[in-house]
Design an enzyme around this catalytic site. Sequence first.
Site, PDB file in Angstrom:
ATOM      1  N   HIS A   1       0.863  -1.090   0.133  1.00  0.00           N
ATOM      2  CA  HIS A   1      -0.140  -0.101  -0.107  1.00  0.00           C
ATOM      3  C   HIS A   1       0.828   1.274   0.142  1.00  0.00           C
ATOM      4  O   HIS A   1       0.385   2.265  -0.113  1.00  0.00           O
ATOM      5  CB  HIS A   1      -0.962   0.188   1.255  1.00  0.00           C
ATOM      6  CG  HIS A   1      -0.349   0.540   2.336  1.00  0.00           C
ATOM      7  ND1 HIS A   1      -0.218  -0.646   3.427  1.00  0.00           N
ATOM      8  CD2 HIS A   1      -0.281   1.718   2.985  1.00  0.00           C
ATOM      9  CE1 HIS A   1       0.309   0.284   4.605  1.00  0.00           C
ATOM     10  NE2 HIS A   1      -0.014   1.358   4.331  1.00  0.00           N
TER      11      HIS A   1
ATOM     12  N   ASP B   1       0.114  -7.488   1.958  1.00  0.00           N
ATOM     13  CA  ASP B   1       0.725  -5.895   1.667  1.00  0.00           C
ATOM     14  C   ASP B   1       2.077  -6.007   1.631  1.00  0.00           C
ATOM     15  O   ASP B   1       2.593  -5.528   2.677  1.00  0.00           O
ATOM     16  CB  ASP B   1       0.008  -5.324   2.899  1.00  0.00           C
ATOM     17  CG  ASP B   1       0.086  -3.882   2.665  1.00  0.00           C
ATOM     18  OD1 ASP B   1       0.285  -3.492   1.784  1.00  0.00           O
ATOM     19  OD2 ASP B   1      -0.328  -3.262   3.819  1.00  0.00           O
TER      20      ASP B   1
ATOM     21  N   GLN C   1       0.666   5.747  11.784  1.00  0.00           N
ATOM     22  CA  GLN C   1       0.804   6.139  10.457  1.00  0.00           C
ATOM     23  C   GLN C   1       2.137   6.572  10.166  1.00  0.00           C
ATOM     24  O   GLN C   1       2.770   7.256  11.182  1.00  0.00           O
ATOM     25  CB  GLN C   1      -0.320   7.312  10.372  1.00  0.00           C
ATOM     26  CG  GLN C   1      -1.396   6.555   9.556  1.00  0.00           C
ATOM     27  CD  GLN C   1      -2.359   5.805  10.430  1.00  0.00           C
ATOM     28  OE1 GLN C   1      -2.207   5.884  11.606  1.00  0.00           O
ATOM     29  NE2 GLN C   1      -2.976   4.906   9.850  1.00  0.00           N
ATOM     30  N   GLY C   2       2.887   6.051   9.034  1.00  0.00           N
ATOM     31  CA  GLY C   2       4.013   6.668   8.582  1.00  0.00           C
ATOM     32  C   GLY C   2       5.197   5.457   8.989  1.00  0.00           C
ATOM     33  O   GLY C   2       6.205   5.473   8.578  1.00  0.00           O
ATOM     34  N   ASP C   3       4.629   4.630   9.720  1.00  0.00           N
ATOM     35  CA  ASP C   3       5.610   3.138  10.039  1.00  0.00           C
ATOM     36  C   ASP C   3       5.344   2.130   9.054  1.00  0.00           C
ATOM     37  O   ASP C   3       6.025   1.228   8.994  1.00  0.00           O
ATOM     38  CB  ASP C   3       5.290   2.687  11.282  1.00  0.00           C
ATOM     39  CG  ASP C   3       5.687   3.868  12.596  1.00  0.00           C
ATOM     40  OD1 ASP C   3       6.627   4.217  12.321  1.00  0.00           O
ATOM     41  OD2 ASP C   3       4.890   3.952  13.456  1.00  0.00           O
ATOM     42  N   SER C   4       4.140   2.245   8.143  1.00  0.00           N
ATOM     43  CA  SER C   4       3.869   1.261   7.348  1.00  0.00           C
ATOM     44  C   SER C   4       4.944   1.083   6.352  1.00  0.00           C
ATOM     45  O   SER C   4       5.998   1.795   6.142  1.00  0.00           O
ATOM     46  CB  SER C   4       2.754   1.608   6.302  1.00  0.00           C
ATOM     47  OG  SER C   4       1.502   1.373   6.981  1.00  0.00           O
TER      48      SER C   4
HETATM   49  N1  ARG Z   1      -1.239   1.988   7.357  1.00  0.00           N
HETATM   50  C1  ARG Z   1      -0.284   2.590   8.277  1.00  0.00           C
HETATM   51  C2  ARG Z   1       0.632   3.443   7.394  1.00  0.00           C
HETATM   52  O1  ARG Z   1       0.553   3.714   6.173  1.00  0.00           O
HETATM   53  C3  ARG Z   1       0.296   1.926   9.452  1.00  0.00           C
HETATM   54  C4  ARG Z   1      -0.693   1.638  10.322  1.00  0.00           C
HETATM   55  C5  ARG Z   1      -0.251   0.790  11.420  1.00  0.00           C
HETATM   56  N2  ARG Z   1      -1.208   0.845  12.279  1.00  0.00           N
HETATM   57  C6  ARG Z   1      -1.138   0.189  13.587  1.00  0.00           C
HETATM   58  N3  ARG Z   1      -2.115   0.601  14.222  1.00  0.00           N
HETATM   59  N4  ARG Z   1      -0.330  -0.499  14.015  1.00  0.00           N
HETATM   60  O2  ARG Z   1       1.836   4.168   7.749  1.00  0.00           O
END
Ligand code: ARG
Length: 275
Positions: free
Chosen positions: A83, A130, A220-223
């Site tokens: 993603h 993913d 968010q940002g860790d993905s």
């Molecule tokens: N989708 C998020 C990203 O794009 C990562 C989210 C991780 N969330 C969590 N609760 N661990 O950075």
Amino acid sequence: MHVLTRLALAAGVLAVSLAARAAPLPPDGERLRPLIIGGVDAVKDQYPFMVSLQRLDFGDSDHTRHWCGATLISPSWVLTAAHCVQGATPAGYAALAGATALDTTVRKRASNIRAIHVHPAFNGSTLVNDVALIQLRKPIDSVAPAALLDGGDSGYLRTGRLFDVIGWGNTGLEGEAAAPAVLQTVKTPFVPFKTCREAYPGLQPGTSICAGTEGIDSCQGDSGGPLLVQRRKQWTVLGVVSWGQGCAQAGYPGVYARLADGYIRDFIMATWTRD
Ligand code: ARG
């Protein structure tokens, strides 16, 4: 994915984030406001294989260009989340390896990416599969890559197991986005599939690893970044940061793409040339 652009997330993930925001907040003072969420600054060279995937159209410093986490798995190959790079062109991105603090000074960066391979069965609404592999133009020989498991991961998926998860993602809770310059690290506890499925009924068995507890999670940002265990001295990636409802909320662990899953492993083995 970058805090400011999570609006660009696939509809399914967006629905999850919105649901989280609608949840009632505890009274002020009782809110957890920890630093990833709940982590600490990484030490220089602690995770040499960690990569900041940069979006070159996204500001003018390494800090503002940070888009997603990623992991160097051999000198020319970087593992990230599908993603993070779906629909992306190599020219629009760069892989920055070997940094702990992201430079906040204004400096241009050129793309060093030859090709982006997204898992062919990645599903943008369920986020199954993913994972993506990025091939670099030139090998990075200055840092030691992380390892992947040769066999299964079931020995590691036990109650009480702590994983390291690292990233430059949001350190604040909903509505208080904060983008750290220094890489954050936190030990996140394994959550069994049965428990995780109570939070996320649609979760498909075997495809993911769940980890996290109240106040401790990726965000968010860790993905795209790694879920890690250390075997003897060797850092080994078991999963890739994928999604969650909000971040670090009680009862809603983080969900990681599971590298030992058959479809994910097949994709990696078929694509990765290990150079
Ligand atoms: N989708 C998020 C990203 O794009 C990562 C989210 C991780 N969330 C969590 N609760 N661990 O950075």
